[in-house]
Design a protein around this motif. Structure first.
Motif, short mmCIF file in Angstrom:
data_model
loop_
_atom_site.label_atom_id
_atom_site.label_comp_id
_atom_site.label_asym_id
_atom_site.label_seq_id
_atom_site.Cartn_x
_atom_site.Cartn_y
_atom_site.Cartn_z
N PRO A 114 96.92 33.95 14.04
CA PRO A 114 96.33 32.49 13.82
C PRO A 114 96.22 31.81 14.94
O PRO A 114 96.81 32.03 16.22
CB PRO A 114 97.37 31.64 13.08
CG PRO A 114 98.59 32.71 13.30
CD PRO A 114 98.25 33.99 13.51
N LEU A 115 95.22 30.83 15.14
CA LEU A 115 95.00 30.09 16.22
C LEU A 115 96.15 29.27 16.66
O LEU A 115 96.89 28.82 15.72
CB LEU A 115 93.64 29.02 16.04
CG LEU A 115 92.27 30.15 15.86
CD1 LEU A 115 91.35 29.01 15.36
CD2 LEU A 115 91.79 30.58 17.20
N ARG A 136 89.67 32.07 22.41
CA ARG A 136 90.28 33.28 21.82
C ARG A 136 89.01 34.35 22.31
O ARG A 136 89.35 35.54 22.46
CB ARG A 136 90.53 33.03 20.35
CG ARG A 136 91.00 34.43 19.65
CD ARG A 136 92.24 34.96 20.32
NE ARG A 136 93.40 33.96 19.53
CZ ARG A 136 93.89 33.76 18.51
NH1 ARG A 136 93.39 34.65 17.52
NH2 ARG A 136 95.00 33.01 18.27
N MET A 137 87.89 33.62 22.06
CA MET A 137 86.60 34.59 22.23
C MET A 137 86.66 35.47 23.89
O MET A 137 86.49 36.29 24.15
CB MET A 137 85.19 34.01 21.99
CG MET A 137 84.52 34.74 22.30
SD MET A 137 82.70 33.96 22.03
CE MET A 137 82.46 32.58 23.26
N GLN A 189 90.47 23.28 16.70
CA GLN A 189 90.70 24.79 16.27
C GLN A 189 89.23 25.38 16.95
O GLN A 189 89.30 26.55 17.07
CB GLN A 189 90.73 24.38 14.67
CG GLN A 189 91.93 23.95 14.24
CD GLN A 189 93.01 25.13 14.30
OE1 GLN A 189 92.89 26.01 13.61
NE2 GLN A 189 93.94 24.69 15.18
N CYS A 190 88.25 24.61 17.02
CA CYS A 190 87.11 25.19 17.40
C CYS A 190 87.17 25.47 18.88
O CYS A 190 86.87 26.63 19.58
CB CYS A 190 85.97 24.19 17.41
SG CYS A 190 84.32 24.86 17.57
N ASP A 191 87.83 24.78 19.84
CA ASP A 191 88.21 25.19 21.03
C ASP A 191 88.86 26.37 21.25
O ASP A 191 88.70 27.21 22.13
CB ASP A 191 89.07 23.92 21.78
CG ASP A 191 88.20 22.71 22.16
OD1 ASP A 191 86.87 22.92 22.25
OD2 ASP A 191 88.79 21.70 22.66
#
Ligand SMILES: [Zn+2]
Length: 278
Positions: free
Chosen positions: A74-75, A126-127, A119-121
């Protein structure tokens, strides 16, 4: 029985009942396990013992596959959820200071989509971390532009693996070639200096680069990977002459390299091949 017929479909003969059919592994499975709806007849000769043996095999394979699949991590939770504050909006900082860090008001969080943004950040970060992307990529203007463009198009899906390495790459290359044409057209008139230097990239590959310079601009012609090759004067002069031919020897005025002995020796070979090139 034969090679691939079409896609995954092959010609199959059952070892147990000797029946022939076409299909992929799913039809083979349906035949042995007597499954309906796969467009194949159930094997009339398979015993229940064989069937349970195959079922067991299948389950252990599926178990292995799911063990091998990447786990979903999970993020990290948004800071508005943990109440540690956020630096997204000065407004919010002011707010949380007056509220003695009791967190942002739910209305504000909702209005500015703070959670979604965080969450987008985290997903973007994570990428970077999972692909080992250099943090410098964040300074690439196309990085920011791509996200702002994407956010303007509802439901936009970014290009996939194949598109990136085929169509999009070809398009970009042809586009750059077209943009270089106006400079190349002046070569005849202005003359070209071929500049070359050897260097080692960050993967420690020995590279030789070739650049064309004229008064209207410099163009990177190519970088040659010389891994596993001994760079003697013949090899270096071969590469230089190859590039001179690509430019057309009539256009080349001079070759510029560093003063390593192998380059001087290669220069002498170039001069003897093309006496007009300095
Ligand atoms: Zn069969």
């Amino acid at each position: 029985m034969e090679g691939v017929v079409k896609g995954d479909n092959v010609s199959v003969t059952c070892k147990i009942c000797k029946r022939n059919f076409h299909g992929s592994h799913s039809r083979v499975k349906a035949h042995f396990l007597k499954l309906k709806g796969y467009g194949v007849i159930a094997c009339p000769k398979v015993t229940s013992e064989q069937q349970s043996e195959m079922l067991e095999l299948l389950e252990s394979c599926q178990q292995q596959l799911s063990n091998r699949a990447p786990r979903k991590v999970p993020l990290p939770p948004s800071s508005s959820l943990t109440g540690s504050g956020s630096s997204y909006f000065p407004l919010e900082e002011r707010d949380s200071a007056t509220k003695k860090r009791r967190g942002v008001s739910p209305q504000l969080t909702k209005a500015f989509k703070i959670e979604e943004r965080q969450q987008c950040d985290a997903e973007v970060a994570r990428m970077f971390y999972t692909s080992g992307l250099p943090f410098n990529l964040a300074k690439n203007p196309h990085y920011q532009n791509s996200y702002s463009r994407a956010s303007q198009i509802l439901g936009y899906v970014s290009p996939g693996y194949n598109q990136l390495r085929t169509t999009l790459l070809d398009n970009e290359r042809h586009h750059i070639e077209r943009m270089l044409q106006p400079i190349k057209k002046t070569w005849r008139e202005t003359g070209v200096s071929l500049c070359s230097d050897g260097w080692t990239d960050d993967q420690r590959r020995p590279l030789i680069n070739m650049m064309d310079a004229c008064s209207n601009g410099a163009i990177m012609l190519k970088a040659i990977n010389c891994e596993g090759q001994y760079k003697d004067k013949f090899e270096v002069s071969r590469l230089l002459l190859e590039s001179i031919n690509e430019i057309s020897s009539d256009n080349v005025v001079q070759v510029v390299t560093d003063n390593a002995p192998v380059c001087s020796a290669a220069g002498a070979i170039v001069e003897s091949t093309h006496p007009h090139i300095f």
